[in-house]
Design an enzyme around this catalytic site. Structure first.
Site, PDB file in Angstrom:
ATOM      1  N   CYS A 138      19.140  10.752   5.839  1.00 14.87           N
ATOM      2  CA  CYS A 138      20.067   9.775   6.065  1.00 14.87           C
ATOM      3  C   CYS A 138      19.148   8.535   5.745  1.00 14.87           C
ATOM      4  O   CYS A 138      18.084   8.609   5.234  1.00 14.87           O
ATOM      5  CB  CYS A 138      20.158   9.762   7.730  1.00 14.87           C
ATOM      6  SG  CYS A 138      18.680   9.532   8.492  1.00 14.87           S
ATOM      7  N   CYS A 181       5.203  -3.483   6.194  1.00 14.19           N
ATOM      8  CA  CYS A 181       3.451  -3.261   5.696  1.00 14.19           C
ATOM      9  C   CYS A 181       3.812  -3.001   4.141  1.00 14.19           C
ATOM     10  O   CYS A 181       2.533  -2.877   3.612  1.00 14.19           O
ATOM     11  CB  CYS A 181       2.915  -1.950   6.305  1.00 14.19           C
ATOM     12  SG  CYS A 181       3.727  -0.582   5.726  1.00 14.19           S
ATOM     13  N   HIS A 200       9.982  -8.044   2.272  1.00 16.75           N
ATOM     14  CA  HIS A 200       8.933  -7.922   3.389  1.00 16.75           C
ATOM     15  C   HIS A 200       8.930  -8.784   4.544  1.00 16.75           C
ATOM     16  O   HIS A 200       9.455  -9.979   4.196  1.00 16.75           O
ATOM     17  CB  HIS A 200       7.467  -7.713   2.744  1.00 16.75           C
ATOM     18  CG  HIS A 200       7.064  -9.038   2.004  1.00 16.75           C
ATOM     19  ND1 HIS A 200       6.637 -10.075   2.627  1.00 16.75           N
ATOM     20  CD2 HIS A 200       7.356  -9.255   0.795  1.00 16.75           C
ATOM     21  CE1 HIS A 200       6.416 -11.049   1.858  1.00 16.75           C
ATOM     22  NE2 HIS A 200       6.768 -10.727   0.619  1.00 16.75           N
TER      23      HIS A 200
END
Length: 495
Positions: A462, A452, A407
């Site tokens: 894809c 987030c 993250h």
């Protein structure tokens, strides 16, 4: 003229061989190989009831020399003519070494003008030319004085040396082993030891016992004398073979389990106090003894509780003496092959994980993976150093600080795993197990948005992901778990 006499002699020897075989029927054939000091290898079938003199007669006809010009070497000893084959601890496809001694005999005859078999017998050691496994008593584990153990030679034959090994191929089990020896310089088995090993360090440590090598291609052949330089001294290299399967050649070796010993002193087990024939002796100063059944149970309990310890000095994941003695770690981890294969596989897994963690690495946090990962560089605070990918495993990308999915920004504190248990239902379901199973499923089937950290599941298409959480909308790559770039588009847009 000499060619004619050699031809007549060869024909005569072959006729004797045919007559000799006609009078003897092999009832229990023993297939062995005979290697000569000239590099040739002969395959012969023997009857275990025959003696070494018979072997010389067979080999002599194929070597084209007289049986009196051959000496047979096996397991570090020259075998006497009267030695019975079944007393030599030979197995199927074992290797004997036949050494041509014509030049040596001619030299002796020139000096003394007389040569008889008694002179050859006097050159052998006091063991009668039998191999080491027939002459050794059980080796002490410590550096005790060999003279203190000389009284063991008077014990009956059933107390001769017993060796236990782990055979990795093909037996894959702990079994009885055989002690063998080679020249440490040329690796040839055509050697005679100058003395028998009398303690385990003689076998396990290098440059303890000198040898006489009969290999013509050895870099430093010849006997060792007081006038020889250090570079000319030849030493023994002892090794072990499995006694359960037929020999796979001279490179067939097994790992010695030198802590497993016959309980000749009848010492009771440290745990159950029973007196067993075979015990494991811990390398502590007190030499505590445990029977093999109790040792297996000790290992199983410690394994279930993950209470094995890491020996920092040797780098082994091992166990100490159960009595808590200092400096008592088991140094040879192959002793843990006494566990069943499933337990030993688990032991290896725990050992690898412990090594990775102590080396500053990580275990992949994704469920059902656990791949060990050692970062190439320490954490310098940058985003790139925080990003760890499970190469060679599941490919998961996570943060090295919080071990959650990779993250951006600071790590968030994780919610408590505990459950107050107030949830009620008419079904008999454990809420804690239900919650853990749900979390595991989410971790396996999803990856977090790098911005987030919203769990996202890919259901096709894809690798270009767009976070659907309100206020986020971050474009990221499913493979790299970083911001979507042209490199991602060119390299793995569709997988």
């Amino acid at each position: 003229m000499s060619f004619f006499f050699d031809f007549i002699r060869d024909v005569f020897l072959r006729m004797l061989e045919l007559i000799w075989f006609g009078k003897r029927n092999i009832t229990n054939s023993l297939s062995i190989y005979v290697k000569t000091n000239t590099g040739n290898t002969l395959a012969v079938n023997l009857d275990p009831k025959w003696d070494i003199k018979n072997v010389k007669e067979i080999v002599a006809s194929q070597m084209g020399i007289s049986p009196e010009d051959i000496k047979i070497i096996f397991a570090g000893k020259e075998l006497h003519n009267s030695t019975i084959i079944e007393e030599c601890d030979l197995g199927q496809q074992s290797v004997l070494h036949a050494i041509r001694t014509t030049s040596q005999r001619l030299n002796k005859s020139k000096e003394s003008n007389v040569f008889d078999e008694s002179a050859e017998i006097s050159e052998l050691n006091d063991t009668g030319g039998k191999p080491m496994n027939e002459t050794l008593t059980d080796l002490p584990f410590d550096e005790s004085d060999p003279q203190e153990n000389s009284s063991m030679e008077e014990k009956p034959r059933e107390n001769r040396a017993h060796f236990f090994v782990y055979c990795s191929t093909p037996c894959r089990t702990v079994t009885v082993g055989k002690l063998r020896v080679r020249c440490a310089t040329c690796n040839s088995g055509a050697v005679t030891v100058d003395r028998d090993p009398q303690c385990w360090p003689d076998v396990l440590q290098p440059k303890r016992i000198t040898v006489h090598c009969e290999n013509d291609f050895c870099p430093a052949p010849g006997s060792v004398s007081n006038d020889d330089t250090e570079s000319q001294v030849l030493y023994a290299r002892f090794y072990f073979k499995c006694g359960k399967h037929a020999s796979l050649g001279e490179k067939d070796e097994a790992v010695p389990l030198y802590l497993i010993k016959p309980n000749l002193a009848k010492i009771p087990c440290l745990a159950c106090t029973d007196v067993r024939d075979m015990v494991l002796v811990f390398p502590c100063e007190a030499g505590h003894v445990t029977c093999l059944d109790c040792f297996k149970e000790y290992c199983s309990v410690r394994l279930r509780e993950r209470q094995f310890q890491f020996d920092d000095t040797k780098g082994y994941y091992t166990l100490p003496c159960p009595a808590g003695c200092a400096n008592s770690f088991i140094p040879e981890v192959h002793h843990f092959h006494l566990l069943n294969p499933e337990q030993y596989e688990q032991y290896q897994k725990f050992s690898t994980e412990e090594y990775v963690l102590r080396a500053g690495g990580f275990l992949c946090p994704r469920p059902d993976c656990g791949m060990g990962i050692i970062p190439e560089s320490p954490d310098d605070g940058s985003e790139e150093c925080r990003r760890i990918q499970c190469f060679g495993g599941c490919g998961y990308v996570f943060c090295r600080r919080c071990l959650q999915g990779y993250h951006l920004g600071e790590c968030e504190s994780q919610p408590s795993e505990s459950n107050n248990g107030t949830w009620k239902s008419g079904y008999s379901v454990d809420p804690v197990r239900w919650d853990e199973a749900s979390k595991k499923t989410i971790k396996i089937s999803t990856k977090p948005c790098p911005k987030c950290r919203t769990p996202t599941e890919r259901d096709g298409g894809c690798m270009h992901m767009v976070c659907t959480r309100a206020g986020c909308g971050y474009h990221w790559c499913w493979v790299c778990q970083t911001e979507w770039t042209r490199d991602c588009m060119g390299n793995h847009w569709f997988g």
